[in-house]
Design a protein around this motif. Sequence first.
Motif, PDB file in Angstrom:
ATOM      1  N   PRO A  20       3.238  -5.631  -5.945  1.00  0.00           N
ATOM      2  CA  PRO A  20       3.169  -6.240  -4.617  1.00  0.00           C
ATOM      3  C   PRO A  20       3.078  -7.773  -4.637  1.00  0.00           C
ATOM      4  O   PRO A  20       3.707  -8.431  -3.811  1.00  0.00           O
ATOM      5  CB  PRO A  20       1.906  -5.632  -4.016  1.00  0.00           C
ATOM      6  CG  PRO A  20       1.734  -4.346  -4.724  1.00  0.00           C
ATOM      7  CD  PRO A  20       2.236  -4.580  -6.116  1.00  0.00           C
ATOM      8  N   ASN A  32      -0.688  -8.263   0.628  1.00  0.00           N
ATOM      9  CA  ASN A  32      -1.086  -7.124   1.449  1.00  0.00           C
ATOM     10  C   ASN A  32       0.027  -6.691   2.402  1.00  0.00           C
ATOM     11  O   ASN A  32       0.110  -5.523   2.768  1.00  0.00           O
ATOM     12  CB  ASN A  32      -2.368  -7.440   2.220  1.00  0.00           C
ATOM     13  CG  ASN A  32      -2.933  -6.202   2.876  1.00  0.00           C
ATOM     14  OD1 ASN A  32      -3.103  -5.184   2.222  1.00  0.00           O
ATOM     15  ND2 ASN A  32      -3.193  -6.281   4.160  1.00  0.00           N
ATOM     16  N   ASN A  35       2.037  -3.824   1.045  1.00  0.00           N
ATOM     17  CA  ASN A  35       1.401  -2.520   1.211  1.00  0.00           C
ATOM     18  C   ASN A  35       1.550  -1.994   2.636  1.00  0.00           C
ATOM     19  O   ASN A  35       1.687  -0.797   2.848  1.00  0.00           O
ATOM     20  CB  ASN A  35      -0.071  -2.590   0.797  1.00  0.00           C
ATOM     21  CG  ASN A  35      -0.214  -2.829  -0.686  1.00  0.00           C
ATOM     22  OD1 ASN A  35       0.500  -2.237  -1.492  1.00  0.00           O
ATOM     23  ND2 ASN A  35      -1.112  -3.716  -1.062  1.00  0.00           N
ATOM     24  N   LYS A  38       5.325  -0.806   3.050  1.00  0.00           N
ATOM     25  CA  LYS A  38       5.674   0.456   2.392  1.00  0.00           C
ATOM     26  C   LYS A  38       5.231   1.654   3.222  1.00  0.00           C
ATOM     27  O   LYS A  38       5.803   2.731   3.101  1.00  0.00           O
ATOM     28  CB  LYS A  38       5.135   0.514   0.965  1.00  0.00           C
ATOM     29  CG  LYS A  38       3.671   0.738   0.835  1.00  0.00           C
ATOM     30  CD  LYS A  38       3.271   0.797  -0.637  1.00  0.00           C
ATOM     31  CE  LYS A  38       1.823   1.193  -0.767  1.00  0.00           C
ATOM     32  NZ  LYS A  38       1.384   1.242  -2.148  1.00  0.00           N
ATOM     33  N   GLY A  54      -1.800   0.251  -9.479  1.00  0.00           N
ATOM     34  CA  GLY A  54      -0.966   0.029  -8.307  1.00  0.00           C
ATOM     35  C   GLY A  54       0.473   0.444  -8.522  1.00  0.00           C
ATOM     36  O   GLY A  54       0.862   0.886  -9.606  1.00  0.00           O
TER      37      GLY A  54
END
Length: 75
Positions: A20, A32, A35, A38, A54
Amino acid sequence: MSEPESEQSLRGLARFLVGPAEIAERLGVEANTINVWKVRHESFPLPVRRLKTGDVWDVREIRVWAEHTGREFRS
């Protein structure tokens, strides 16, 4: 002296793996945000591997997704 790493070798292919933070850097967003994307965007590429630390993606798939969604991708 070691031989050059081809794209077919494991080490050669590893250069395409990103998490990420690396994706965020190339897209100019916070880590962030990746995330969140996704989860929110069905078209966001699936990770190639889920590790305990991760998710890991193929940067080439991320580049294609970015281009298709009108996002600027920095190499």
